[in-house]
Enzyme design. Structure first.
Site, PDB file in Angstrom:
ATOM      1  N   GLU A 179       9.520  42.126  85.515  1.00  0.00           N
ATOM      2  CA  GLU A 179      10.481  41.122  86.558  1.00  0.00           C
ATOM      3  C   GLU A 179      10.229  41.767  88.360  1.00  0.00           C
ATOM      4  O   GLU A 179      11.080  41.577  88.517  1.00  0.00           O
ATOM      5  CB  GLU A 179      11.441  40.547  85.907  1.00  0.00           C
ATOM      6  CG  GLU A 179      11.187  40.408  84.499  1.00  0.00           C
ATOM      7  CD  GLU A 179      12.763  39.713  84.381  1.00  0.00           C
ATOM      8  OE1 GLU A 179      13.511  40.669  84.847  1.00  0.00           O
ATOM      9  OE2 GLU A 179      12.871  39.634  83.144  1.00  0.00           O
ATOM     10  N   ASN A 221       5.380  43.550  83.026  1.00  0.00           N
ATOM     11  CA  ASN A 221       6.023  42.335  81.696  1.00  0.00           C
ATOM     12  C   ASN A 221       6.272  41.817  82.745  1.00  0.00           C
ATOM     13  O   ASN A 221       7.463  41.879  83.614  1.00  0.00           O
ATOM     14  CB  ASN A 221       6.688  43.258  81.023  1.00  0.00           C
ATOM     15  CG  ASN A 221       7.015  41.979  80.016  1.00  0.00           C
ATOM     16  OD1 ASN A 221       6.719  41.118  79.167  1.00  0.00           O
ATOM     17  ND2 ASN A 221       8.602  41.989  79.561  1.00  0.00           N
ATOM     18  N   HIS A 257       9.776  32.452  77.807  1.00  0.00           N
ATOM     19  CA  HIS A 257      11.235  31.943  77.514  1.00  0.00           C
ATOM     20  C   HIS A 257      11.168  29.949  78.195  1.00  0.00           C
ATOM     21  O   HIS A 257      10.487  30.758  79.096  1.00  0.00           O
ATOM     22  CB  HIS A 257      12.285  32.460  79.172  1.00  0.00           C
ATOM     23  CG  HIS A 257      11.933  33.887  77.987  1.00  0.00           C
ATOM     24  ND1 HIS A 257      13.107  34.347  76.754  1.00  0.00           N
ATOM     25  CD2 HIS A 257      11.980  35.155  78.496  1.00  0.00           C
ATOM     26  CE1 HIS A 257      13.620  35.756  76.579  1.00  0.00           C
ATOM     27  NE2 HIS A 257      12.570  36.006  77.594  1.00  0.00           N
ATOM     28  N   GLU A 285       8.095  37.596  74.609  1.00  0.00           N
ATOM     29  CA  GLU A 285       9.317  37.543  74.140  1.00  0.00           C
ATOM     30  C   GLU A 285       9.746  36.065  74.790  1.00  0.00           C
ATOM     31  O   GLU A 285      10.695  35.304  74.789  1.00  0.00           O
ATOM     32  CB  GLU A 285      10.090  37.351  75.851  1.00  0.00           C
ATOM     33  CG  GLU A 285       9.787  39.434  75.822  1.00  0.00           C
ATOM     34  CD  GLU A 285      11.413  39.878  77.214  1.00  0.00           C
ATOM     35  OE1 GLU A 285      12.609  38.770  77.987  1.00  0.00           O
ATOM     36  OE2 GLU A 285      11.135  40.714  77.215  1.00  0.00           O
ATOM     37  N   ASP A 287      10.403  32.292  73.484  1.00  0.00           N
ATOM     38  CA  ASP A 287      11.552  31.488  72.946  1.00  0.00           C
ATOM     39  C   ASP A 287      11.317  30.061  73.510  1.00  0.00           C
ATOM     40  O   ASP A 287      11.085  29.906  74.698  1.00  0.00           O
ATOM     41  CB  ASP A 287      13.060  31.974  72.945  1.00  0.00           C
ATOM     42  CG  ASP A 287      13.480  32.612  74.106  1.00  0.00           C
ATOM     43  OD1 ASP A 287      12.830  32.279  75.280  1.00  0.00           O
ATOM     44  OD2 ASP A 287      14.366  33.302  73.885  1.00  0.00           O
TER      45      ASP A 287
HETATM   46  C1  XIL Z   1      18.009  39.778  77.205  1.00  0.00           C
HETATM   47  C2  XIL Z   1      18.938  40.285  76.281  1.00  0.00           C
HETATM   48  O1  XIL Z   1      17.961  39.890  75.135  1.00  0.00           O
HETATM   49  C3  XIL Z   1      20.465  40.232  75.732  1.00  0.00           C
HETATM   50  O2  XIL Z   1      20.813  39.957  75.203  1.00  0.00           O
HETATM   51  C4  XIL Z   1      20.502  40.969  76.799  1.00  0.00           C
HETATM   52  O3  XIL Z   1      22.314  40.333  76.955  1.00  0.00           O
HETATM   53  C5  XIL Z   1      20.561  40.657  78.293  1.00  0.00           C
HETATM   54  O4  XIL Z   1      18.736  41.019  78.615  1.00  0.00           O
HETATM   55  N1  XIL Z   1      13.264  39.381  79.480  1.00  0.00           N
HETATM   56  C6  XIL Z   1      13.768  41.009  79.426  1.00  0.00           C
HETATM   57  C7  XIL Z   1      14.625  41.082  78.373  1.00  0.00           C
HETATM   58  O5  XIL Z   1      13.054  41.270  79.999  1.00  0.00           O
HETATM   59  O6  XIL Z   1      15.054  42.860  78.299  1.00  0.00           O
HETATM   60  C8  XIL Z   1      16.001  40.372  78.463  1.00  0.00           C
HETATM   61  O7  XIL Z   1      16.575  40.119  76.887  1.00  0.00           O
HETATM   62  C9  XIL Z   1      15.231  38.665  78.189  1.00  0.00           C
HETATM   63  C10 XIL Z   1      14.870  38.455  79.322  1.00  0.00           C
END
Ligand code: XIL
Length: 382
Positions: A179, A221, A257, A285, A287
């Protein structure tokens, strides 16, 4: 030559459904090479996501909650049976591994690596450099620090070598930089950016990481790369520049996401254009959240929402399957109870973002993925 039942059914289904299949034409399904029979006594079911995905060489991953692994029997069993790759949801982040300056805490991360070996899973390392979840001694917000620029540079170098060496040989893909750009495609003005006076830290971190563990695949990422726009374009330019400078970057992670409140992104197009730069790509990641009730954070307010969610899950998996350079597809956890979504997206409330419900029973979203993998006989093997 015996074919598994799902390949047989594909030929018939393809004829019935025609254009609805991701890999059109029954010919592809029929022409698919015979699937390797699982070796003796597989430790996971033949209809698990990992077994079905193995036919194309795609790894199906999950983020793992270290508090549940090993203590919650059902959670632990699903993690082992369904997934062929694991990511530490939190326990490899800097705040976890070096909360006290100079004192490293690897236990929880080591337990995950051991679990993965035992269950024949690969590990995605997450993450070496990010502006969030930094130890308090370094920065509480990622943008300010009491350390001097030279100290910031020195601690980052030390961190990268310490972490990469600790896990040397155990990590398949590392999220080296996470990020680094904002939604407008501008570099975030983090403590790293400020110490280096620009984005030069990115090349340095990739070079150090490669020096410390030359076999690991090194990834950039980020989220929202799924959509073509200023951010995805900026990262595209970054990768091009890094390649021109012969920086060892091997892949781009699309966090994935997604939310049903936004349109479905042109994900496949973006996977393809990054792959065309010679990069591996991965969904890291995933969802798919939707609006839910404030007092029941995983109950959608619209009872039709699950159809949209199924569609987003299905399309993102198919986009990955269609691109040979897409080597893994990782949902960010599997049970709604443990999802980060309800706690982070609560105004208005969103949730129900994963593929298992609060009782760790598979949802319709799970079955869509299972079906897509079973029907993916024509997808390129990776
Ligand atoms: C999130 C975790 O899922 C949580 O448990 C934590 O409190 C915060 O981070 N992008 C990312 C991940 O790269 O590391 C993040 O994970 C979600 C967003």
């Amino acid at each position: 030559m015996r074919r598994p039942w799902f390949l047989l059914s594909v030929a018939g289904t393809a004829a019935l459904l025609g254009g609805q299949l991701a890999f059109t034409g029954s010919a592809t399904a029929v022409a698919a090479p015979p699937a390797a029979r699982p070796s003796a006594a597989p430790a996971y079911p033949a209809d698990s996501l990992r077994a079905l995905a193995a036919k194309t060489g795609l790894r199906i991953g999950t983020a793992v909650n270290a508090d549940e692994l090993g203590t919650n029997e059902k959670y632990t069993r699903i993690t082992a049976e369904q997934f062929s790759s694991v990511t530490a949801e939190n326990v490899m982040k800097w705040s976890e591994v070096e909360a006290v300056r100079g004192t490293y805490t690897w236990e929880k991360a080591d337990q995950l690596v051991a679990f993965a070996k035992k269950n024949r899973q690969l590990v995605r390392g997450h993450t070496l450099l990010w502006h969030n979840q930094l130890p308090a001694w370094l920065s509480t917000d990622g943008y300010t620090t009491t350390l001097s620029d030279d100290e910031v540079k020195a601690v980052l170098k030390k961190h990268v070598f310490a972490q990469m060496r600790h896990f040397k040989g155990d990590i398949w893909q590392w999220d080296v930089v996470n990020e680094a750009f904002d939604d407008n495609g501008q570099p975030r003005q983090t403590i790293w950016y400020k110490a280096w006076g620009g984005t030069g830290y990115i090349a340095d971190v990739f070079r150090w990481a490669h020096q410390a563990d030359p076999k690991a695949l090194l990834f950039y990422n980020d989220y929202n790369l799924e959509f073509t726009g200023p951010k995805s374009n900026a990262v595209y330019e970054l990768v091009k520049t890094l390649k021109a400078q012969r920086v060892p970057i091997h892949g781009v992670g699309f966090q994935g996401h997604l939310s049903t409140q936004y349109g479905y992104p042109d994900l496949q197009n973006n996977l393809e254009r990054f792959a065309a730069l010679g990069q591996k790509v991965a969904l890291t990641e995933v969802d798919v959240r939707t609006f839910t009730k404030p007092d029941a954070v995983n109950t959608p307010v619209n009872e039709l929402a699950s159809y949209a969610q199924e569609s987003y899950w299905s399309r993102s998996l198919k986009a990955c399957l269609a691109v040979r350079a897409c080597i893994s597809f990782t949902p960010w956890g599997f049970g709604d109870t443990y999802s980060w979504v309800p706690g982070w997206f609560d105004d208005p409330q969103e949730g129900a973002a994963l593929i298992y419900d609060e009782q760790l029973e598979p949802k319709s979203q799970y079955f869509v993925l299972q079906q897509d993998l079973a029907l993916a006989a024509g997808a390129p093997r990776r």
